[in-house]
Design a protein around this motif. Structure first.
Motif, PDB file in Angstrom:
ATOM      1  N   ALA A 149      12.310 -25.671   0.280  1.00  0.00           N
ATOM      2  CA  ALA A 149      12.451 -26.536   1.229  1.00  0.00           C
ATOM      3  C   ALA A 149      11.353 -27.316   0.187  1.00  0.00           C
ATOM      4  N   TYR A 150      10.412 -26.579  -0.513  1.00  0.00           N
ATOM      5  CA  TYR A 150       9.091 -27.586  -0.970  1.00  0.00           C
ATOM      6  C   TYR A 150       9.778 -27.625  -2.540  1.00  0.00           C
ATOM      7  N   TRP A 151      10.541 -26.319  -2.892  1.00  0.00           N
ATOM      8  CA  TRP A 151      10.775 -25.792  -4.274  1.00  0.00           C
ATOM      9  C   TRP A 151      11.957 -26.865  -4.618  1.00  0.00           C
ATOM     10  N   GLN A 152      12.874 -27.646  -3.688  1.00  0.00           N
ATOM     11  CA  GLN A 152      13.996 -27.498  -4.454  1.00  0.00           C
ATOM     12  C   GLN A 152      13.870 -28.865  -5.154  1.00  0.00           C
ATOM     13  N   ALA A 153      12.598 -29.856  -4.707  1.00  0.00           N
ATOM     14  CA  ALA A 153      12.153 -30.996  -5.712  1.00  0.00           C
ATOM     15  C   ALA A 153      11.667 -29.530  -6.988  1.00  0.00           C
ATOM     16  N   VAL A 154      11.380 -29.091  -7.355  1.00  0.00           N
ATOM     17  CA  VAL A 154      11.145 -28.333  -8.578  1.00  0.00           C
ATOM     18  C   VAL A 154      12.583 -28.346  -9.784  1.00  0.00           C
ATOM     19  N   LEU A 183       1.290  -1.103  -0.073  1.00  0.00           N
ATOM     20  CA  LEU A 183      -0.563  -0.082   0.300  1.00  0.00           C
ATOM     21  C   LEU A 183       0.822   0.779  -0.441  1.00  0.00           C
ATOM     22  N   ARG A 184       2.015   1.553   0.862  1.00  0.00           N
ATOM     23  CA  ARG A 184       2.767   2.970   1.085  1.00  0.00           C
ATOM     24  C   ARG A 184       2.685   2.828  -0.178  1.00  0.00           C
ATOM     25  N   GLN A 185       4.342   2.246  -1.621  1.00  0.00           N
ATOM     26  CA  GLN A 185       4.675   1.958  -2.270  1.00  0.00           C
ATOM     27  C   GLN A 185       3.473   2.047  -3.459  1.00  0.00           C
ATOM     28  N   GLN A 186       2.206   1.683  -3.739  1.00  0.00           N
ATOM     29  CA  GLN A 186       1.712   1.517  -4.376  1.00  0.00           C
ATOM     30  C   GLN A 186       1.502   0.078  -5.380  1.00  0.00           C
ATOM     31  N   ALA A 187       2.184  -0.879  -4.769  1.00  0.00           N
ATOM     32  CA  ALA A 187       2.731  -1.713  -5.933  1.00  0.00           C
ATOM     33  C   ALA A 187       1.350  -2.898  -6.040  1.00  0.00           C
ATOM     34  N   ARG A 188       1.332  -3.221  -6.793  1.00  0.00           N
ATOM     35  CA  ARG A 188       0.716  -4.624  -7.088  1.00  0.00           C
ATOM     36  C   ARG A 188       1.113  -5.499  -5.923  1.00  0.00           C
ATOM     37  N   LEU A 189      -0.345  -6.499  -5.534  1.00  0.00           N
ATOM     38  CA  LEU A 189      -0.768  -7.738  -3.901  1.00  0.00           C
ATOM     39  C   LEU A 189      -1.225  -8.325  -4.870  1.00  0.00           C
ATOM     40  N   VAL A 190      -0.864 -10.014  -5.573  1.00  0.00           N
ATOM     41  CA  VAL A 190      -1.699 -10.724  -5.692  1.00  0.00           C
ATOM     42  C   VAL A 190      -1.276 -11.389  -4.731  1.00  0.00           C
ATOM     43  N   VAL A 191      -2.819 -11.565  -4.277  1.00  0.00           N
ATOM     44  CA  VAL A 191      -3.414 -13.047  -2.585  1.00  0.00           C
ATOM     45  C   VAL A 191      -3.538 -13.929  -2.986  1.00  0.00           C
ATOM     46  N   VAL A 192      -3.187 -14.874  -2.591  1.00  0.00           N
ATOM     47  CA  VAL A 192      -3.667 -16.765  -2.754  1.00  0.00           C
ATOM     48  C   VAL A 192      -3.574 -17.538  -1.469  1.00  0.00           C
ATOM     49  N   ASP A 193      -4.661 -17.866  -1.300  1.00  0.00           N
ATOM     50  CA  ASP A 193      -5.310 -18.581  -0.549  1.00  0.00           C
ATOM     51  C   ASP A 193      -4.164 -19.836   0.120  1.00  0.00           C
ATOM     52  N   GLY A 194      -3.159 -19.392   0.850  1.00  0.00           N
ATOM     53  CA  GLY A 194      -2.018 -21.041   1.271  1.00  0.00           C
ATOM     54  C   GLY A 194      -1.687 -21.432  -0.533  1.00  0.00           C
ATOM     55  N   PHE A 195       0.134 -22.379   0.368  1.00  0.00           N
ATOM     56  CA  PHE A 195       0.249 -22.088  -0.304  1.00  0.00           C
ATOM     57  C   PHE A 195       0.845 -23.574  -0.793  1.00  0.00           C
ATOM     58  N   ASP A 196       0.673 -23.624  -2.193  1.00  0.00           N
ATOM     59  CA  ASP A 196       0.970 -25.453  -2.982  1.00  0.00           C
ATOM     60  C   ASP A 196       1.929 -25.185  -4.065  1.00  0.00           C
ATOM     61  N   MET A 197       3.315 -26.221  -3.742  1.00  0.00           N
ATOM     62  CA  MET A 197       3.741 -25.509  -4.094  1.00  0.00           C
ATOM     63  C   MET A 197       4.106 -25.991  -6.175  1.00  0.00           C
ATOM     64  N   GLU A 198       3.436 -26.760  -6.119  1.00  0.00           N
ATOM     65  CA  GLU A 198       3.233 -26.017  -7.996  1.00  0.00           C
ATOM     66  C   GLU A 198       2.448 -24.812  -7.929  1.00  0.00           C
TER      67      GLU A 198
END
Length: 376
Positions: free
Chosen positions: A123-128, A86-101
């Motif tokens: 650690a999760y992304w190590q498998a990608v 909000l302070r920097q007037q950037a854009r936020l992409v909100v996701v519902d929880g973390f899923d690796m893929e």
């Protein structure tokens, strides 16, 4: 009508808010081990937003697209991420929880440039297999809320070419205190230097400055600090504005902070605080549990995991499997998932100190050695 209301012209009326008014209560555990509500005022939240905004090179710019995977009920997601966006007037992409893929797909589809994440994500992304290609549009990765091993950082940067910047923070500081973006030369294992407007000092057990680069308890002072714990403002900053964090670290000659310990017995699971005393009280409610001790153990995915040692009553001693089943079922009802023990050990006795307290140091050492000290 609603249409009339929306179509009506109105005069802009700036809202005047007392900066010392309470803005939010965020539950943490301070240094007591019991959940407590930290009283964060408008002054504290806005101060930390501005302190972050003054960091050079900037954490966020108006051109950035930020991944909003951190929960907004956590101070990191609420103020360090949403507040900065909000302070920097950037854009936020909100996701519902973390899923690796799914998270990687969102990063690609939305052209995300900044990733504020918790350590387990690495650690999760190590498998990608094609991680570097899928993160090719990312310019900055920010890690906080829990310690991140240097080995994970090296592996991630080696595969992606993206530098990971870390920091130290706590709910009571709204939350960011240090960042490696503030370091003249970021160092392996360091969490960086203090943000502008934040004073940091170390004190020993006598309340004096430690000698040289000796470790000491971290104390903070700044407008970003909370006003104590709800409802009476207890245990907040002292009369001079200093707040004792209960964390231990040392400062190098460049002013970069290195963490060497945390509040005793605190377990951090995926960036969330778990205090053993809370888990122990719940597990002790189970019929057949005569005594219980909870500690943390290292976990490759979540950083740490909850481990419980159970001493059964005489009636339950003959069937340890049934006891552990009852404990797991009860924990599943009474505790959040990240607080539930992933390892349970039924033991004949728990080690005690001379004053009758459970000697958790022995349990932690035994857990690390995986020796036969305790039955399983």
């Amino acid at each position: 009508t609603y249409d009339d209301l929306v179509g009506a012209r109105g005069a802009w009326a700036p809202l005047s808010v007392d900066p010392e008014r309470l803005a939010v209560l965020l539950y943490t555990s301070g240094t007591s081990g019991r959940p407590r509500a930290a009283m964060l005022t408008h002054r504290a939240l806005l101060a930390n937003v501005e302190q972050n905004a003054e960091v050079e090179p900037p954490m966020l710019t108006p051109d950035d697209v930020v991944l909003g995977v951190l929960p907004l009920y956590h101070v990191y997601g609420l103020n360090a991420v949403l507040g900065q966006v909000l302070r920097q007037q950037a854009r936020l992409v909100v996701v519902d929880g973390f899923d690796m893929e799914d998270s990687l797909s969102v990063i690609e589809d939305e052209a995300v440039t900044v990733l504020p994440v918790a350590p387990p994500v690495f650690a999760y992304w190590q498998a990608v297999p094609d991680l570097g290609e899928r993160l090719s549009g990312v310019r900055l990765v920010l890690s906080g809320s829990a310690p991140l091993s240097p080995e994970l950082v090296d592996t991630f940067t080696g595969r992606t070419g993206i530098e990971v910047h870390q920091g130290y923070g706590l709910t009571e500081a709204a939350p960011v205190v240090t960042s490696t973006l503030r370091s003249a030369h970021p160092k392996r294992g360091s969490v960086g230097a203090a943000l502008p407007g934040i004073e940091l000092r170390l004190v020993d057990e006598r309340g004096e400055a430690p000698e040289g680069e000796d470790a000491g308890e971290i104390e903070l002072r700044g407008d970003n600090l909370f006003s104590g714990y709800w409802p009476d403002g207890d245990d907040g900053p002292d009369a001079q504005g200093w707040y004792a964090t209960g964390d231990v670290g040392f400062l190098d000659p460049d002013g970069d902070l290195f963490l060497v310990d945390r509040v005793k017995e605190l377990v951090i699971v995926s960036g969330f605080n778990v205090y053993p005393s809370e888990v122990e009280e719940v597990l002790a409610e189970v019929d057949g549990v005569a005594e219980v001790a909870v500690i943390g153990a290292e976990d490759p995915r979540t950083g740490e995991t909850v481990v419980a040692y159970l001493r059964p009553s005489a009636e339950a001693a003959g069937d340890p499997d049934a006891l552990t089943a009852r404990v797991r079922e009860h924990a599943g009802v009474r505790l959040a998932r990240f607080k539930q023990p992933t390892q349970l050990y039924v033991v004949g006795e728990l080690p005690h100190t001379g004053t009758g307290k459970v000697a958790k140091g022995l349990l932690r050492a035994g857990q690390r050695r995986r020796s036969g000290l305790l039955e399983s």
